[in-house]
Design an enzyme around this catalytic site. Structure first.
Site, PDB file in Angstrom:
ATOM      1  N   ARG A  46      49.622  25.672 -80.012  1.00  0.00           N
ATOM      2  CA  ARG A  46      49.135  25.170 -78.714  1.00  0.00           C
ATOM      3  C   ARG A  46      49.770  23.810 -78.428  1.00  0.00           C
ATOM      4  O   ARG A  46      50.152  23.501 -77.310  1.00  0.00           O
ATOM      5  CB  ARG A  46      47.602  25.084 -78.691  1.00  0.00           C
ATOM      6  N   TYR A  98      50.662  27.219 -50.632  1.00  0.00           N
ATOM      7  CA  TYR A  98      50.252  28.454 -51.288  1.00  0.00           C
ATOM      8  C   TYR A  98      48.718  28.515 -51.342  1.00  0.00           C
ATOM      9  O   TYR A  98      48.065  27.540 -51.753  1.00  0.00           O
ATOM     10  CB  TYR A  98      50.876  28.514 -52.693  1.00  0.00           C
ATOM     11  N   ASP A 170      55.845  20.714 -55.552  1.00  0.00           N
ATOM     12  CA  ASP A 170      55.978  22.107 -55.981  1.00  0.00           C
ATOM     13  C   ASP A 170      57.379  22.572 -55.581  1.00  0.00           C
ATOM     14  O   ASP A 170      57.676  22.711 -54.391  1.00  0.00           O
ATOM     15  CB  ASP A 170      54.883  22.951 -55.297  1.00  0.00           C
ATOM     16  N   LYS A 195      58.388  33.004 -60.383  1.00  0.00           N
ATOM     17  CA  LYS A 195      59.189  33.328 -59.221  1.00  0.00           C
ATOM     18  C   LYS A 195      60.687  33.270 -59.574  1.00  0.00           C
ATOM     19  O   LYS A 195      61.138  34.017 -60.418  1.00  0.00           O
ATOM     20  CB  LYS A 195      58.794  32.403 -58.068  1.00  0.00           C
TER      21      LYS A 195
END
Ligand SMILES: Cc1ncc(COP(=O)(O)O)c(C=O)c1O
Length: 389
Positions: A46, A98, A170, A195
């Site tokens: 992690r 978004y 973004d 994406k």
């Protein structure tokens, strides 16, 4: 070295033991300590995993930042970033954005006392008017999803700096191949790597890049503490996709420009939202701050009744809810990606029931235009038949 070469070589010179050209997947959660008080640099996945580290170094370098963080999705990356803020903090956020980002802020961050005002992030007066003592950051999408509004990053990030605000950009729709917000003054870049970076509609991932020691240390703490990290398999798959980013983006842009120009002239189409078009209000700023255009654009039909049959008649183009992959996808934002934004806000910015978003893939452009033309004709014929009955 040029960005095309750096992309193609991601991970290929990092494996010193065997010289493997494709960096191995370290499918381990725990790493042996040589002895008490010693570490190989890896303790628990992690916190740090060798495969993920190669990806994180690559994206930090591609975005001209200081540190990279790979997350389990774009939303996980945004949530990790928003954990920088505390009760009472206020954000200035792009008006068109978004829907999932809007939902995260309004339905979740609001419960922790973080509020937001949605403004045209290209309008300095509006930003100034809505900036209060509680404002901590400006959150920008450019181009926005789905209306492709463009923000002048240099102008707004410099303004944010003067105000002591963190600027968060973004960069999902352009990727570092076409636009590098940190070079224009941003502090944090976020990606839905699901994406274009992944590029094949087969990996869900998010990436964060930070500039500056303090922000990078804060983000490392949050990334490890929240734990929404990317697994080693998907880290590898994402790097594999990123190697071909340059050639994919060139083809996406070529196809999208041809199809946008075709639709601009189409008698059934009302408007086309694509910054590559000279008629787009953000065209000049886009040209100034990026080296090319994304493969996505939106368009509005003249008649909302055309939408349902078009989505039913497209064949090569899939009616599906993502963007940025090699396969072309068509989305209906009002009922899919942006359904969580209240209708009055959506319609005020222009995301209405006539708008379709087209993520243009890398198929041959003639086939894509033929598919669209056939769907438009079939939809139009159905409407006329319905009207004549
Ligand atoms: C611009 C933008 N940011 C963030 C996200 C969220 O990313 P993900 O779906 O990988 O969680 C999306 C998803 O569509 C997006 O389009």
């Amino acid at each position: 070295m040029k960005i095309e070469s750096r992309l193609a070589q991601i991970g290929s010179i990092s494996e010193p033991v065997t010289g493997a050209v494709s960096f191995p997947i370290y499918q381990a959660t725990a790493f042996r300590h040589p002895k008490l008080g010693q570490s190989t640099g890896f303790d628990y996945s992690r916190t740090k995993n060798p495969t993920r580290s190669v990806l994180e170094q690559a994206i930090a370098e591609l975005e001209s930042g200081d540190a990279g963080f790979a997350c389990s999705s774009g939303m996980a990356a945004l949530q990790t970033i928003f954990a920088l803020f505390s009760q009472g903090d206020h954000l200035l956020v792009s008006l068109d954005l978004y829907g999932g980002t809007y939902r995260l802020i309004e339905k979740i961050m609001s419960r922790f006392g973080v509020t937001a005002t949605y403004v045209d992030t290209n309008d300095l007066d509006a930003l100034e008017a809505n900036c209060t003592a509680a404002t901590k950051a400006v959150v920008i999408e450019t181009p926005t999803n789905p209306l492709m509004m463009i923000t002048d990053l240099e102008l707004i990030c410099n303004w944010a700096k003067k105000k002591g605000l963190v600027s968060i950009v973004d960069n999902t729709l352009l990727t570092p191949f076409l636009q590098r917000p940190i070079e224009l003054g941003a502090d944090i870049v976020v990606h839905s790597a699901t994406k274009y970076l992944g590029g094949h509609n087969d990996v869900l991932a998010g990436l964060i890049v930070t500039k500056g020691k303090e922000l990078s240390e804060q983000m490392a703490f949050l990334h490890n503490s929240i734990g929404a990290v990317l697994n080693p398999q998907d880290s590898w798959l994402l790097m594999r996709g990123m190697k071909t980013l340059a050639i994919r983006m060139e083809r996406h842009e070529f196809n999208a420009t041809k199809i946008a120009e075709h639709l601009l002239e189409h008698p059934l189409v009302d408007s086309v939202y694509y910054p590559a078009l000279k008629s787009h209000p953000g065209h000049d700023i886009q040209n100034k701050q990026s080296s090319g255009n994304t493969g996505i654009f939106s368009f509005k039909m003249k008649d909302a009744r055309m939408i349902e049959p078009i989505l039913r008649h497209i064949k090569l183009i899939a009616f599906a809810e993502s963007l940025g992959g090699v396969e072309s996808l068509m989305t209906y934002p009002a009922v899919q990606t942006h359904a969580d934004i209240p209708v009055e806000i959506r319609e005020k910015v222009g995301v209405d029931d006539r708008l379709l978003r087209f993520s243009v893939g890398i198929e041959h452009v003639d086939d894509l235009i033929a598919d669209l033309n056939a769907a438009f004709e079939a939809a139009h014929a159905e409407l006329q038949e319905g009207g004549a009955r």
